[in-house]
Design a protein around this motif. Structure first.
Motif, PDB file in Angstrom:
ATOM      1  N   UNK A  83       0.911  -1.247   0.002  1.00 35.36           N
ATOM      2  CA  UNK A  83       0.031  -0.038   0.058  1.00 35.36           C
ATOM      3  C   UNK A  83       1.200   1.250   0.017  1.00 35.36           C
ATOM      4  N   UNK A  84       0.702   2.250  -0.999  1.00 36.58           N
ATOM      5  CA  UNK A  84       1.422   3.555  -1.023  1.00 36.58           C
ATOM      6  C   UNK A  84       1.209   3.848  -2.309  1.00 36.58           C
ATOM      7  N   UNK A  85       1.932   5.105  -2.467  1.00 41.83           N
ATOM      8  CA  UNK A  85       2.099   5.913  -3.655  1.00 41.83           C
ATOM      9  C   UNK A  85       2.234   5.254  -5.023  1.00 41.83           C
ATOM     10  N   UNK A  86       1.532   5.105  -5.945  1.00 40.40           N
ATOM     11  CA  UNK A  86       1.860   4.552  -7.011  1.00 40.40           C
ATOM     12  C   UNK A  86       1.931   5.597  -8.450  1.00 40.40           C
ATOM     13  N   UNK A  87       1.050   6.497  -8.003  1.00 40.57           N
ATOM     14  CA  UNK A  87       0.725   7.399  -9.002  1.00 40.57           C
ATOM     15  C   UNK A  87       0.759   8.942  -8.347  1.00 40.57           C
ATOM     16  N   UNK A  88       0.631  10.211  -9.032  1.00 34.67           N
ATOM     17  CA  UNK A  88       0.686  11.119  -8.467  1.00 34.67           C
ATOM     18  C   UNK A  88       2.196  11.744  -8.283  1.00 34.67           C
ATOM     19  N   UNK A  89       2.366  12.720  -7.521  1.00 35.56           N
ATOM     20  CA  UNK A  89       3.633  13.533  -7.683  1.00 35.56           C
ATOM     21  C   UNK A  89       4.701  12.763  -6.845  1.00 35.56           C
ATOM     22  N   UNK A  90       4.569  12.024  -6.073  1.00 37.54           N
ATOM     23  CA  UNK A  90       5.514  10.984  -5.531  1.00 37.54           C
ATOM     24  C   UNK A  90       5.404   9.714  -5.873  1.00 37.54           C
ATOM     25  N   UNK A  91       4.966   9.340  -6.871  1.00 38.04           N
ATOM     26  CA  UNK A  91       4.599   7.858  -7.132  1.00 38.04           C
ATOM     27  C   UNK A  91       5.693   6.962  -7.477  1.00 38.04           C
ATOM     28  N   UNK A  92       6.936   7.744  -7.619  1.00 36.74           N
ATOM     29  CA  UNK A  92       8.094   7.166  -8.082  1.00 36.74           C
ATOM     30  C   UNK A  92       8.529   6.228  -6.709  1.00 36.74           C
ATOM     31  N   UNK A  93       8.347   6.959  -5.582  1.00 34.41           N
ATOM     32  CA  UNK A  93       8.768   6.060  -4.523  1.00 34.41           C
ATOM     33  C   UNK A  93       8.030   4.914  -3.990  1.00 34.41           C
ATOM     34  N   UNK A  94       6.784   4.720  -4.334  1.00 35.57           N
ATOM     35  CA  UNK A  94       6.059   3.765  -4.096  1.00 35.57           C
ATOM     36  C   UNK A  94       6.440   2.618  -5.181  1.00 35.57           C
ATOM     37  N   UNK A  95       7.017   3.048  -6.299  1.00 36.33           N
ATOM     38  CA  UNK A  95       7.126   2.091  -7.462  1.00 36.33           C
ATOM     39  C   UNK A  95       8.693   1.339  -6.906  1.00 36.33           C
ATOM     40  N   UNK A  96       9.374   2.245  -6.544  1.00 35.89           N
ATOM     41  CA  UNK A  96      10.816   1.634  -6.057  1.00 35.89           C
ATOM     42  C   UNK A  96      10.606   0.809  -4.863  1.00 35.89           C
ATOM     43  N   UNK A  97       9.562   1.031  -3.956  1.00 34.43           N
ATOM     44  CA  UNK A  97       9.287  -0.072  -3.109  1.00 34.43           C
ATOM     45  C   UNK A  97       8.723  -1.404  -3.702  1.00 34.43           C
ATOM     46  N   UNK A  98       7.613  -1.180  -4.568  1.00 30.27           N
ATOM     47  CA  UNK A  98       7.232  -2.490  -5.155  1.00 30.27           C
ATOM     48  C   UNK A  98       8.249  -3.274  -5.965  1.00 30.27           C
ATOM     49  N   UNK A  99       9.168  -2.509  -6.531  1.00 29.20           N
ATOM     50  CA  UNK A  99      10.171  -3.163  -7.502  1.00 29.20           C
ATOM     51  C   UNK A  99      11.105  -3.800  -6.665  1.00 29.20           C
ATOM     52  N   UNK A 100      11.450  -3.207  -5.641  1.00 25.72           N
ATOM     53  CA  UNK A 100      12.620  -3.673  -4.593  1.00 25.72           C
ATOM     54  C   UNK A 100      11.988  -5.278  -3.971  1.00 25.72           C
ATOM     55  N   UNK A 101      10.679  -4.992  -3.319  1.00 27.06           N
ATOM     56  CA  UNK A 101      10.036  -6.194  -3.004  1.00 27.06           C
ATOM     57  C   UNK A 101       9.837  -7.408  -3.670  1.00 27.06           C
ATOM     58  N   UNK A 102       9.430  -6.796  -4.982  1.00 23.46           N
ATOM     59  CA  UNK A 102       9.139  -7.921  -6.130  1.00 23.46           C
ATOM     60  C   UNK A 102      10.290  -8.725  -6.385  1.00 23.46           C
ATOM     61  N   UNK A 103      11.671  -8.391  -6.092  1.00 15.50           N
ATOM     62  CA  UNK A 103      12.750  -9.165  -6.298  1.00 15.50           C
ATOM     63  C   UNK A 103      12.784 -10.230  -5.467  1.00 15.50           C
ATOM     64  N   UNK A 104      12.560  -9.879  -4.235  1.00 16.91           N
ATOM     65  CA  UNK A 104      12.604 -10.727  -3.168  1.00 16.91           C
ATOM     66  C   UNK A 104      11.403 -11.891  -3.377  1.00 16.91           C
ATOM     67  N   UNK A 105      10.518 -11.330  -3.822  1.00 16.07           N
ATOM     68  CA  UNK A 105       9.426 -12.399  -4.065  1.00 16.07           C
ATOM     69  C   UNK A 105       9.650 -13.587  -5.255  1.00 16.07           C
ATOM     70  N   UNK A 106       9.994 -12.733  -6.305  1.00 12.51           N
ATOM     71  CA  UNK A 106      10.361 -13.739  -7.428  1.00 12.51           C
ATOM     72  C   UNK A 106      11.374 -14.591  -7.211  1.00 12.51           C
ATOM     73  N   UNK A 107      12.671 -14.112  -6.058  1.00 14.74           N
ATOM     74  CA  UNK A 107      13.617 -15.248  -5.887  1.00 14.74           C
ATOM     75  C   UNK A 107      12.804 -16.197  -4.929  1.00 14.74           C
ATOM     76  N   UNK A 108      11.831 -15.959  -4.244  1.00 16.05           N
ATOM     77  CA  UNK A 108      11.249 -16.865  -3.082  1.00 16.05           C
ATOM     78  C   UNK A 108      10.733 -17.819  -4.050  1.00 16.05           C
ATOM     79  N   UNK A 109       9.946 -17.515  -5.244  1.00 15.27           N
ATOM     80  CA  UNK A 109       8.885 -18.292  -5.618  1.00 15.27           C
ATOM     81  C   UNK A 109       9.691 -18.986  -6.591  1.00 15.27           C
TER      82      UNK A 109
END
Lengths: 326, 396
Positions: free
Chosen positions: B61-87
């Motif tokens: 849960x976080x900002x994916x769009x709007x002015x500071x959307x880049x930060x949320x996307x950074x977070x999702x992308x970081x987390x998705x690396x861990x989840x991809x590795x796990x899966x």
């Protein structure tokens, strides 16, 4: 309270207030004119402003002029680009206001809908336009998805002179003089021209005006057109001062311009102008007085509105567009 | 304050934009839940022997769009690396990652999304919320639902004073960043008159107030902006007229870029310093020349802290990891370790997270009773040639 800051920055804050206030004043005209003839608060006026702000940006993009990061243009080229952008802003402002009237209000007028329905339609049009731009952006401009767009930077600002120690930049002069010119032209138009007389007649009594041979539908359309053109001019000046916009840029500005219109007396053209400039100044002085806090400036502006309405319920200059000379 | 003003008029707009936001992020969801089967196993992923994890889901849960959307996307992308590795490492236990909750960083928009997340029983752990304001607004919901959360970005110090059991964060709070900022201004920038501007947000004001206190007499001019406005002339005028030689801006990168641009246009030459909310390449890109020489601090690790993670990130997304990506990776790794150990209910996972103690890619991850992490390092970065150049730790 920080009186020392307020005193030392008094003239700089006055400059800031005048700039913002001139823009409020022009947008406020759109609210006040439409209210005058229709007794309707056209909330979509703020979106007309927003569309115009993007419009001139769109124009330079379509012509392939790279002016966002490269504001080095002088002489006739600069004047040409600015004139083009001004014209595009005015046209988009006028056109979108007319479309809003046609789509959101005229069908309701034809079916004699209750006044509340107009208000809902106004709010709906406002949100629909703003959210559509937020989601889908504009053609020819890379969609930023609700983010802010950097608009056209026409030139690098140069300091021209100082007034009581406050630096005055070339863009400041253009904004204030430009707004003043537009306001004078509008006041003359409403008070002197034939169409202006029609607008005042409809504002005074639409039914009687119709009996006297005034085409009320046409006058209403022209009123929206004029209000939209003013918002377009405001958008162009806004862009000179603050070259950023996003889909909701009109929201807060629209609320404040509407406040300015009420402050000066809604339906009153000179009242809207006075209210706009006053609101800008109160905001700038208020924030400077309370530790340069922009939010307190906004609070100050609305407190002033409440106080003025308590003692003068119809605003500073009174309500009527029809009865006043302008 | 501007939130309530907007809230007053915009119940309708909220609904509209929520629908729009939900539609808009479907494609992102598809992208991040697809396992990259070629990814090698890393420190963060664990083997789940015989654990049933049908439908077990982590959400963001976080900002994916709007002015500071880049930060949320950074977070999702970081987390998705861990989840991809796990899966990839656990073909029999695939964890889904639900990334459709876009709050735009706005507490008012985050609140209904939090209720949706709390009611979705498949979701056993939440990565986020991204920012402090939305965390403050949504924590009561997660607390009631017993949903453990680990935020990779909410650094407001007061968040851990509410007695929330589900709250955890993997980076030091603003109170720990502020002494770093003060040391930077005194020791490295060597400021003599400092102006401090905040954006009136939970994060911005919290950090700014702590810095103001730390600077003491050095702080000669304060200002507060409305981040929804684009014209900051009141603050700029105050900075100019007080003749400061350092401006500390406490807020997020979109406004920081406009602020530094307007300061420079008004002829203010003071050194520009800002906190981790501004530590994003978009700050340097949006502000261009005006951002040159700006100092940015962060309790978050430099995005390139772990070369193996950076390489994987770059392979998947074609860009380098950015602010909060490593923290989000660590947050996801904590949950995944729990799932691997068979903790697939909210209650079990919450107990597991509270007792967690293992190395992550940013630091050793261990939470105290309030959910604060160990350690208090503050890093700094300078904008040089339009790039963010990491300069390492700020000496105390």
């Amino acid at each position: 309270m920080t009186f020392s800051t307020f005193i030392s920055s008094f003239w700089s804050s006055t400059r800031d207030g005048l700039i913002v206030g001139s823009i409020y004043a022009l947008v406020a005209l759109g609210y006040t004119l439409v209210y005058g003839v229709l007794r309707l608060i056209n909330f979509a006026n703020s979106e007309v402003f927003m569309l115009s702000a993007f419009g001139s940006f769109l124009a330079v993009r379509m012509l392939g002029l790279d002016v966002v990061d490269n504001p080095v243009r002088t002489g006739f080229a600069l004047v040409g680009v600015m004139a083009l952008c001004l014209v595009v802003s005015l046209v988009i402002g006028g056109l979108s206001a007319v479309i809003v009237e046609r789509v959101a209000y005229r069908p309701l007028r034809k079916s004699n809908a209750p006044r509340l329905v107009f208000l809902i339609s106004a709010i709906g049009a406002s949100f629909a336009i703003s959210e559509a731009v937020g989601e889908w952006g504009f053609p020819f401009i890379e969609n930023q998805k609700r983010k802010e767009y950097g608009l056209t930077k026409f030139f690098k600002r140069e300091q021209l002179f100082k007034v009581f120690g406050a630096d005055i930049y070339d863009s400041n002069v253009i904004v204030i003089v430009g707004a003043a010119l537009m306001a004078i032209i509008l006041v003359l138009f409403v008070s002197r021209s034939r169409v202006g007389r029609g607008i005042r007649a409809v504002a005074q009594d639409a039914e009687t005006a119709q009996l006297m041979g005034v085409n009320v539908d046409r006058i209403i359309l022209i009123t929206f057109l004029v209000g939209g053109v003013m918002a377009g001019g405001a958008a162009f000046l806004y862009e000179l001062h603050t070259p950023y916009a996003r889909f909701d840029v009109g929201f807060l500005l629209g609320v404040k311009a509407f406040t300015a219109a009420v402050l000066g007396g809604i339906g009153n053209v000179k009242g809207a102008l006075l209210g706009g400039v006053l609101l800008g100044l109160i905001e700038a002085w208020g924030s400077s007085l309370f530790g340069a806090d922009q939010n307190i400036g906004t609070i100050g502006a609305f407190i002033t509105l409440v106080l003025v309405l308590m003692f003068r319920p119809s605003g500073l200059l009174g309500e009527s567009l029809g009865r006043s000379k302008a | 304050m501007q939130k309530s003003r907007i809230g007053r008029l915009t119940a309708a707009a909220l609904g509209l934009s929520l629908i729009a936001a939900a539609c808009g992020s479907d494609e992102k969801k598809a992208d991040t839940t697809t396992a990259d089967t070629t990814a090698p196993t890393t420190a963060g992923s664990a083997a789940a022997g015989g654990v049933k994890c049908d439908g077990v889901t982590l959400a963001f849960l976080g900002a994916l769009s709007g002015d500071n959307g880049a930060l949320g996307t950074n977070m999702i992308n970081g987390a998705s690396i861990a989840i991809d590795d796990f899966n990839a490492a656990n073909p029999d236990c695939k964890v889904s990652f639900d990334t459709k909750y876009d709050s735009q960083g706005d507490p008012a928009q985050a609140t209904p999304l939090a209720t949706t997340i709390a009611n979705d029983t498949k979701i056993v752990g939440l990565i986020g919320p991204g920012f402090s304001g939305e965390t403050k607004a949504t924590m009561p919901t997660f607390e009631t639902a017993g949903l453990p959360m680990i935020t990779p970005g909410a650094t407001n110090a007061a968040l851990t004073t509410n007695g929330w059991k589900m709250f955890h964060r993997v980076l030091a709070n603003d109170d720990k960043q502020a002494p770093g900022v003060v040391s930077l201004i005194k020791g490295i920038v060597k400021g003599t008159k400092v102006g401090v501007i905040d954006d009136a947000s939970d994060y911005g004001k919290g950090l700014a107030d702590a810095v103001r206190k730390g600077l003491g007499d050095l702080d000669v001019q304060d200002a507060t902006i409305d981040p929804k406005a684009a014209d900051y002339s009141a603050a700029v005028t105050a900075m100019k007229d007080s003749g400061v030689d350092v401006v500390f801006y406490s807020g997020y990168y979109a406004e920081a870029a406009k602020m530094v641009t307007q300061l420079r246009e008004a002829g203010v030459t003071a050194t520009f310093v800002s906190g981790d909310g501004s530590l994003d390449i978009a700050f340097a890109e949006n502000a261009g020349d005006a951002a040159e020489g700006a100092y940015l601090t962060a309790t978050g690790a430099p995005p390139d802290v772990n070369p193996e993670f950076a390489a994987k990130f770059n392979k998947k997304f074609g860009t380098d990891p950015a602010l909060y990506s490593p923290e989000a990776y660590d947050a996801a790794s904590v949950f995944l370790a729990g799932i691997a150990a068979g903790k697939v209910t909210r209650a079990d996972l919450a107990t597991f997270v509270s007792a967690y103690d293992a190395p992550g890619i940013t630091k050793n991850i261990k939470f105290d009773a309030t959910g604060e992490p160990e350690g208090s390092a503050v890093f700094y970065t300078i904008v040089e040639g339009g790039k963010l150049v990491s300069k390492g730790l700020i000496p105390a």
